[in-house]
Design an enzyme around this catalytic site. Structure first.
Site, mmCIF file in Angstrom:
data_model
loop_
_atom_site.group_PDB
_atom_site.id
_atom_site.type_symbol
_atom_site.label_atom_id
_atom_site.label_comp_id
_atom_site.label_asym_id
_atom_site.label_seq_id
_atom_site.Cartn_x
_atom_site.Cartn_y
_atom_site.Cartn_z
ATOM 1 N N HIS A 1 35.887 37.974 43.406
ATOM 2 C CA HIS A 1 36.337 36.603 43.223
ATOM 3 C C HIS A 1 37.625 36.388 43.999
ATOM 4 C CE1 HIS A 1 38.330 39.032 40.128
ATOM 5 N NE2 HIS A 1 39.333 38.187 40.231
ATOM 6 N N ASP B 1 51.329 41.307 50.927
ATOM 7 C CA ASP B 1 52.142 40.639 51.931
ATOM 8 C C ASP B 1 51.920 41.318 53.273
ATOM 9 O OD1 ASP B 1 54.023 39.512 53.527
ATOM 10 O OD2 ASP B 1 55.734 39.938 52.212
ATOM 11 N N GLU C 1 35.900 36.917 35.290
ATOM 12 C CA GLU C 1 35.324 36.750 33.961
ATOM 13 C C GLU C 1 33.969 36.049 33.993
ATOM 14 O OE1 GLU C 1 39.751 36.092 31.944
ATOM 15 O OE2 GLU C 1 38.256 34.476 31.958
ATOM 16 N N LYS D 1 34.445 41.598 32.582
ATOM 17 C CA LYS D 1 35.329 40.769 31.766
ATOM 18 C C LYS D 1 34.612 39.569 31.151
ATOM 19 C CE LYS D 1 39.574 41.638 34.434
ATOM 20 N NZ LYS D 1 40.671 40.980 35.163
ATOM 21 N N GLU E 1 42.205 43.643 27.932
ATOM 22 C CA GLU E 1 43.146 43.656 29.047
ATOM 23 C C GLU E 1 44.069 42.459 28.901
ATOM 24 O OE1 GLU E 1 42.017 44.484 33.351
ATOM 25 O OE2 GLU E 1 42.345 42.318 33.436
ATOM 26 N N ASN E 2 45.392 42.699 28.918
ATOM 27 C CA ASN E 2 46.317 41.582 28.797
ATOM 28 C C ASN E 2 46.509 40.903 30.140
ATOM 29 O OD1 ASN E 2 47.901 43.953 29.669
ATOM 30 N ND2 ASN E 2 49.617 42.521 29.624
ATOM 31 N N ALA E 3 46.976 39.667 30.110
ATOM 32 C CA ALA E 3 47.124 38.887 31.335
ATOM 33 C C ALA E 3 48.539 38.896 31.883
ATOM 34 C CB ALA E 3 46.684 37.441 31.087
ATOM 35 N N ARG F 1 51.043 44.334 34.627
ATOM 36 C CA ARG F 1 50.728 45.306 35.651
ATOM 37 C C ARG F 1 52.000 45.894 36.172
ATOM 38 N NH1 ARG F 1 46.524 45.717 38.786
ATOM 39 N NH2 ARG F 1 45.417 43.937 37.876
#
Length: 559
Positions: A159, A167, A286, A397, A467-469, A502
């Site tokens: 996605h 970068d 997701e 997800k 999984e946290n965002a 992360r």
């Protein structure tokens, strides 16, 4: 700052050993020390027992029977931390700042984390339509993870938004850190401090391969489209899954080629270092429609109920075909004319005031949800063809809708809740990975949603992971381990593994790193956690006492 990092890292490892020692001496209360493990559940995939390499979880074993042992394995939970989004250079050939990444891996190993998650961008690996894939940088990262003694969960991102590009101006070798092979914890702290200043990871608006972007220009209708004609550039419409719209290939064929190339390139790591593989199923990876407004990441705080995404010509053609076959041709001309806009409350629309409960409403919503499930089934079938027999845990997800809203579920494609989704995942022996943001404001309603998802997974035999965002987990001020801490340790919501997103500048900052150390400790030994472990003013907590013995794992050597 360096002293704090050193003390926290050292104390976390020492605290783990102190608790293991107490377990051995505590008599009948703690009779055994069990390691977090992942056990393969589906016989078709083969059986694998992969022990967590550093996390110990204390389990009371009152009856030492085989059944009790199986139950303990089910209760074990693995902890992963996401690697920086720009961990590999934009051309896929090198690791960005390898010494800083190595230092971060070393710090996580000392803390007792089970593994890390590696986001793999389709755009980086396959920039051209030819069957040529560049895996050099990702293989190098995997080697570093292996040599650090950690497990690896790989996320194959097909996605756009969320599949972050690095970068292009960054120098992959621009490291000025001390020798990461040192066994001195002060060196680890120095390297982590360098990581604060060097790993940033700027997101790109889209990260689909250039050759896919060319196909979008030729036929914009392969993108999701809302009622106003806005097109969603982050992922392809589910209606074109089996159409040859990508340089003579269908999206499913392209996804499967990507998956297979990964499996071939990483065959020596599968089942050993690489323990888990996650595949994308839609926007943000997701299984859902992109029902939130264009340009708005749902994790950024959009609290509306969204719009239906069925107005590209390919989706409309499928709707018309379904309506014709159902004997209702006029119902296939468009989506609901009285559905709300993005910012409209659902009660302001005729559709959610009543017509969604009519025969037409059931016709449309059932079709819309089936199209979503059919897409997920096609992608997971492709993944199963590739990873069948491999000793890995397949996952994908699903969205975490923090509040129970039937309209929001309907526009996302979850009209009948998570039950059909869990059933479809279970057929493919795929772990349901709930992805989203949880903070103190989420309240008990969010906990109820997670409990319902777990109930659906339990009913259909699917595994559950979270999984946290964002970094909100350890800093939301809602107790020693934050809101997620209670959800991860409670029976009604406990997952098989949890990924903390992360690594990067903020992750190792003095405002966050000590909190994460405490978060990891509280997950490991919840019976010892206490509100007093955190300062009353929400500031930096006092360092834990302890020492770390010498003898770090051998550092990776890049090819």
């Amino acid at each position: 700052m360096e002293a704090v990092l050193m003390q926290q890292t050292a104390a976390a490892a020492a605290a783990g050993r102190r608790c293991v020692g107490k377990a051995a001496l505590a008599g009948n209360r703690w009779q055994a020390v069990r390691l977090a493990a992942t056990a393969r559940c589906g016989a078709s995939w083969g059986v694998r027992a992969r022990p967590g390499l550093a996390r110990a979880q204390l389990v009371a074993e009152e009856q030492r029977t085989e059944i009790a042992g199986d139950d303990d394995d089910a209760r074990a939970m693995r902890l992963f931390v996401g690697l920086p989004a720009d961990v590999v250079s934009c051309d896929g050939t090198a690791v960005s700042r390898p010494r800083a990444i190595r230092a971060g891996l070393r710090a996580l190993k000392l803390l007792g984390v089970d593994g890390v998650e590696l986001p793999v961008s389709w755009a980086v690996v396959q920039p051209g339509s030819e069957e040529q894939f560049e895996w050099t940088g990702y293989l190098a990262v995997t080697g570093m993870v292996r040599d650090a003694g950690l497990s690896l969960r790989v996320s194959l991102l097909t996605h756009g938004r969320g599949a972050t590009l690095p970068d292009e101006d960054a120098d992959p070798g621009a490291d000025t850190v001390a020798d990461a092979g040192s066994t001195n914890t002060e060196s680890v702290a120095d390297d982590c401090t360098t990581l604060l200043d060097t790993v940033a990871g700027a997101e790109a608006d889209t990260a689909l391969p250039g050759w896919v972007a060319d196909a979008l220009a030729a036929d914009p209708d392969i993108l999701f489209t809302d009622r106003s004609g806005n097109r969603r550039k982050e992922c392809l419409s589910f209606a074109v899954d089996d159409l040859a719209v990508l340089a003579g290939k269908s999206p499913i064929q392209a996804y499967e080629a990507f998956f297979r190339s990964f499996a071939d390139a990483f065959q020596d790591f599968l089942g050993s270092t690489v323990t888990d593989v996650t595949v994308s199923l839609g926007p943000d990876g997701e299984l859902r429609y992109p029902s939130y407004p264009p340009g708005c990441d749902r994790a950024d705080g959009y609290a509306g109920d969204g719009e239906f995404q069925c107005y590209d010509k390919h989706t409309l053609a499928r709707l018309k075909q379904h309506a014709d076959s159902s004997g209702r041709p006029l119902w296939g001309l468009a989506g609901p004319h009285d559905a709300p806009r993005y910012d409209d409350p659902p009660e302001s629309s005729g559709f959610f005031r009543g017509s969604w409960q009519t025969e037409y409403g059931n016709f449309f919503l059932s079709w819309y949800a089936r199209e979503l499930l059919a897409h997920g089934d096609r992608v997971l079938a492709a993944a199963t063809r590739v990873f069948f027999g491999k000793q890995i845990e397949l996952s994908a997800k699903v969205p975490f809708l923090r509040r129970r809203s039937r309209p929001a579920e309907a526009t996302a494609g979850l009209h009948r809740g998570y039950g059909p989704v869990a059933e479809m995942f279970a057929r493919h022996d795929c772990t349901v990975l709930v992805s989203g943001m949880m903070d103190a404001a989420a309240g008990s309603e969010a906990e109820e949603v997670l409990a319902q998802i777990k109930d659906a997974c339990t009913e259909h035999g699917a595994r559950l992971a979270y999984e946290n965002a964002s970094l909100v987990v350890a800093t939301d001020g809602a107790g020693p381990a934050g809101v997620w801490g209670g959800l991860l340790t409670a029976d009604r919501t406990r997952p098989c593994h949890f990924t903390y997103q992360r690594m990067g500048a903020e992750f190792f900052s003095p405002d966050h790193w000590p909190m994460f150390v405490q978060f990891a400790r509280d997950l490991e030994f919840p019976e010892e956690s206490h509100e007093d472990d955190l300062p009353a003013d929400g500031g930096q907590m006092a360092p834990l006492s302890g020492r770390v013995e010498h003898g770090a794992e051998k550092e990776a050597q890049l090819a």
